[in-house]
Motif scaffolding. Structure first.
Motif, PDB file in Angstrom:
ATOM      1  N   LYS A  30       0.829  -1.207   0.000  1.00 38.42           N
ATOM      2  CA  LYS A  30       0.000   0.000   0.000  1.00 38.42           C
ATOM      3  C   LYS A  30       0.867   1.262   0.000  1.00 38.42           C
ATOM      4  N   LEU A  31       1.944   1.232   0.748  1.00 44.21           N
ATOM      5  CA  LEU A  31       2.808   2.406   0.848  1.00 44.21           C
ATOM      6  C   LEU A  31       3.592   2.627  -0.442  1.00 44.21           C
ATOM      7  N   GLN A  32       3.971   1.559  -1.108  1.00 44.72           N
ATOM      8  CA  GLN A  32       4.570   1.718  -2.434  1.00 44.72           C
ATOM      9  C   GLN A  32       3.580   2.348  -3.398  1.00 44.72           C
ATOM     10  N   ALA A  33       2.317   1.996  -3.259  1.00 43.23           N
ATOM     11  CA  ALA A  33       1.288   2.574  -4.128  1.00 43.23           C
ATOM     12  C   ALA A  33       1.129   4.081  -3.897  1.00 43.23           C
ATOM     13  N   LEU A  34       1.524   4.556  -2.711  1.00 41.72           N
ATOM     14  CA  LEU A  34       1.501   5.994  -2.442  1.00 41.72           C
ATOM     15  C   LEU A  34       2.663   6.719  -3.116  1.00 41.72           C
ATOM     16  N   GLY A  35       3.659   5.960  -3.610  1.00 44.98           N
ATOM     17  CA  GLY A  35       4.765   6.571  -4.340  1.00 44.98           C
ATOM     18  C   GLY A  35       6.145   6.299  -3.792  1.00 44.98           C
ATOM     19  N   ALA A  36       6.240   5.769  -2.579  1.00 42.23           N
ATOM     20  CA  ALA A  36       7.559   5.460  -2.011  1.00 42.23           C
ATOM     21  C   ALA A  36       8.199   4.314  -2.781  1.00 42.23           C
ATOM     22  N   LYS A  37       9.463   4.463  -3.145  1.00 47.08           N
ATOM     23  CA  LYS A  37      10.132   3.428  -3.950  1.00 47.08           C
ATOM     24  C   LYS A  37      10.421   2.178  -3.118  1.00 47.08           C
ATOM     25  N   ASN A  38      10.988   2.361  -1.953  1.00 44.68           N
ATOM     26  CA  ASN A  38      11.343   1.256  -1.062  1.00 44.68           C
ATOM     27  C   ASN A  38      10.731   1.527   0.306  1.00 44.68           C
ATOM     28  N   VAL A  39      10.264   0.471   0.965  1.00 45.55           N
ATOM     29  CA  VAL A  39       9.556   0.631   2.235  1.00 45.55           C
ATOM     30  C   VAL A  39      10.165  -0.293   3.281  1.00 45.55           C
ATOM     31  N   MET A  40      10.437   0.268   4.449  1.00 43.34           N
ATOM     32  CA  MET A  40      10.861  -0.523   5.604  1.00 43.34           C
ATOM     33  C   MET A  40       9.865  -0.268   6.728  1.00 43.34           C
ATOM     34  N   ILE A  41       9.050  -1.275   7.046  1.00 43.85           N
ATOM     35  CA  ILE A  41       8.093  -1.147   8.141  1.00 43.85           C
ATOM     36  C   ILE A  41       8.723  -1.736   9.393  1.00 43.85           C
ATOM     37  N   LYS A  42       8.958  -0.865  10.358  1.00 40.84           N
ATOM     38  CA  LYS A  42       9.621  -1.302  11.577  1.00 40.84           C
ATOM     39  C   LYS A  42       8.693  -2.179  12.417  1.00 40.84           C
ATOM     40  N   GLY A  43       9.278  -3.180  13.050  1.00 41.62           N
ATOM     41  CA  GLY A  43       8.504  -4.111  13.849  1.00 41.62           C
ATOM     42  C   GLY A  43       7.931  -3.470  15.099  1.00 41.62           C
ATOM     43  N   ARG A  44       6.866  -4.056  15.572  1.00 43.04           N
ATOM     44  CA  ARG A  44       6.214  -3.555  16.785  1.00 43.04           C
ATOM     45  C   ARG A  44       7.085  -3.861  17.998  1.00 43.04           C
ATOM     46  N   HIS A  45       7.220  -2.881  18.883  1.00 43.38           N
ATOM     47  CA  HIS A  45       8.021  -3.103  20.104  1.00 43.38           C
ATOM     48  C   HIS A  45       7.436  -2.266  21.234  1.00 43.38           C
ATOM     49  N   ASP A  46       6.248  -2.669  21.659  1.00 40.91           N
ATOM     50  CA  ASP A  46       5.552  -1.883  22.671  1.00 40.91           C
ATOM     51  C   ASP A  46       5.159  -2.681  23.913  1.00 40.91           C
ATOM     52  N   HIS A  47       5.761  -3.856  24.088  1.00 36.51           N
ATOM     53  CA  HIS A  47       5.503  -4.579  25.343  1.00 36.51           C
ATOM     54  C   HIS A  47       6.729  -5.420  25.703  1.00 36.51           C
ATOM     55  N   ASP A  48       7.002  -5.507  26.987  1.00 29.97           N
ATOM     56  CA  ASP A  48       8.250  -6.096  27.460  1.00 29.97           C
ATOM     57  C   ASP A  48       8.259  -7.613  27.459  1.00 29.97           C
ATOM     58  N   SER A  49       7.140  -8.251  27.110  1.00 29.11           N
ATOM     59  CA  SER A  49       7.117  -9.715  27.085  1.00 29.11           C
ATOM     60  C   SER A  49       7.698 -10.287  25.798  1.00 29.11           C
ATOM     61  N   GLN A  50       7.879  -9.435  24.762  1.00 31.49           N
ATOM     62  CA  GLN A  50       8.410  -9.941  23.510  1.00 31.49           C
ATOM     63  C   GLN A  50       9.911 -10.135  23.588  1.00 31.49           C
ATOM     64  N   THR A  51      10.446 -10.964  22.708  1.00 32.02           N
ATOM     65  CA  THR A  51      11.874 -11.268  22.732  1.00 32.02           C
ATOM     66  C   THR A  51      12.604 -10.783  21.486  1.00 32.02           C
ATOM     67  N   LYS A  52      11.860 -10.459  20.430  1.00 33.81           N
ATOM     68  CA  LYS A  52      12.516  -9.971  19.223  1.00 33.81           C
ATOM     69  C   LYS A  52      11.634  -8.963  18.492  1.00 33.81           C
ATOM     70  N   VAL A  53      12.254  -8.220  17.606  1.00 37.56           N
ATOM     71  CA  VAL A  53      11.572  -7.245  16.760  1.00 37.56           C
ATOM     72  C   VAL A  53      11.887  -7.603  15.310  1.00 37.56           C
ATOM     73  N   THR A  54      10.845  -7.672  14.470  1.00 33.57           N
ATOM     74  CA  THR A  54      11.036  -8.050  13.079  1.00 33.57           C
ATOM     75  C   THR A  54      10.567  -6.937  12.154  1.00 33.57           C
ATOM     76  N   ASP A  55      11.476  -6.424  11.347  1.00 28.91           N
ATOM     77  CA  ASP A  55      11.178  -5.392  10.363  1.00 28.91           C
ATOM     78  C   ASP A  55      10.931  -6.048   9.005  1.00 28.91           C
TER      79      ASP A  55
END
Length: 269
Positions: free
Chosen positions: A165-190
């Motif tokens: 969807k974001l490429q459709a807005l015109g951005a050539k390359n997109v990096m969506i950063k992983g969610r990191h809003d709770h301390d129970s998680q062990t990794k972040v995936t972009d």
């Protein structure tokens, strides 16, 4: 040879506590061995406890900064950060179309990593319509990707669908950063979607620390640094991810509450 050293620029607000915005960008540029210039869009007064006041630069002053840098420097890559209102966004977009500052990394400062909206509706629409189509790389956080794509972040394969969807807005390359809003998680995936259709993920450990101020600024600045040195988009993103993880992992004992990351820890200097 004159003017050949890699030069990049941040177009962002200045945070008085040094943890985010232009100070974080300039520290990142230095640590990644490029010369960093700055076009100031706002001045923010705050500390590790919070932000307490802010003043936006005028469109005329922003335009003058663009003019002065373009007349003297060989800017090879640029990034945007805090663009607080519609007038500022229009001034930045107009000047990015006027001057060639190389590859453009847009960190769309729309929503905080905690889900708080930062832009009013008219400014948001202007960013979507005028600035995002100029992006070589767009680096939204999880909540910003939700807002920009109109998708539910809890749906299966959200990041992949949102990136399209974001490429459709015109951005050539997109990096969506992983969610990191709770301390129970062990990794972040972009999730990364490249202009040629290739896509991949980058995972790193989740660091349960309050010293994460300026993480998004630093990531986009590190990507900008590598692009300014001639790296491909994929190379720049992979290098930036590694750099930021090192900066977060090695905490810096500065201030009292929500502190900065350690820009020196990720450096090869």
């Amino acid at each position: 040879m004159s003017n050949e050293f890699p030069q990049v620029v941040t177009i962002a607000g200045h945070d008085s506590d040094g943890s985010a915005g232009m100070p974080a960008d300039l520290l990142t540029f230095f640590a990644n061995q490029v010369y960093g210039a700055g076009i100031m869009t706002a001045c923010v007064s705050g500390n590790s406890y919070g932000i307490h006041a802010a003043v936006n630069m005028t469109p005329a002053f922003i335009s003058q900064q663009f003019k002065d840098l373009a007349a003297d420097f060989n800017i090879r890559a640029a990034k945007t950060g805090m663009l607080a209102d519609q007038k500022v966004i229009l001034a930045v977009a107009d000047n990015l179309e006027k001057y060639d500052f190389g590859s453009l990394v847009i960190d769309p400062v729309i929503i905080t990593k905690h889900g708080d909206l930062l832009l009013e509706s008219d400014a948001y629409q202007t960013l979507v319509e005028r600035l995002i189509p100029l992006a070589t790389v767009l680096t939204p956080n999880y909540f910003e990707a939700e807002k920009l794509s109109g998708l539910d972040g809890n749906e299966p394969s959200f990041q992949a669908h949102a990136a399209q969807k974001l490429q459709a807005l015109g951005a050539k390359n997109v990096m969506i950063k992983g969610r990191h809003d709770h301390d129970s998680q062990t990794k972040v995936t972009d999730y990364i979607l490249l202009e040629d259709g290739r896509h991949f993920t980058l995972s790193g450990p989740y660091f349960a620390t309050d010293r994460k101020n300026g993480t998004g600024d630093t990531l986009s600045a590190a990507i900008t640094s590598e692009l300014g040195k001639g790296a491909t988009v994929e190379q720049a993103i992979r290098s930036a991810k590694t750099y930021v993880d090192r900066c977060i992992e090695n905490e810096l004992a500065v201030a009292h509450k929500f502190g900065p990351i350690n820009h020196w820890a990720g450096s090869n200097l």
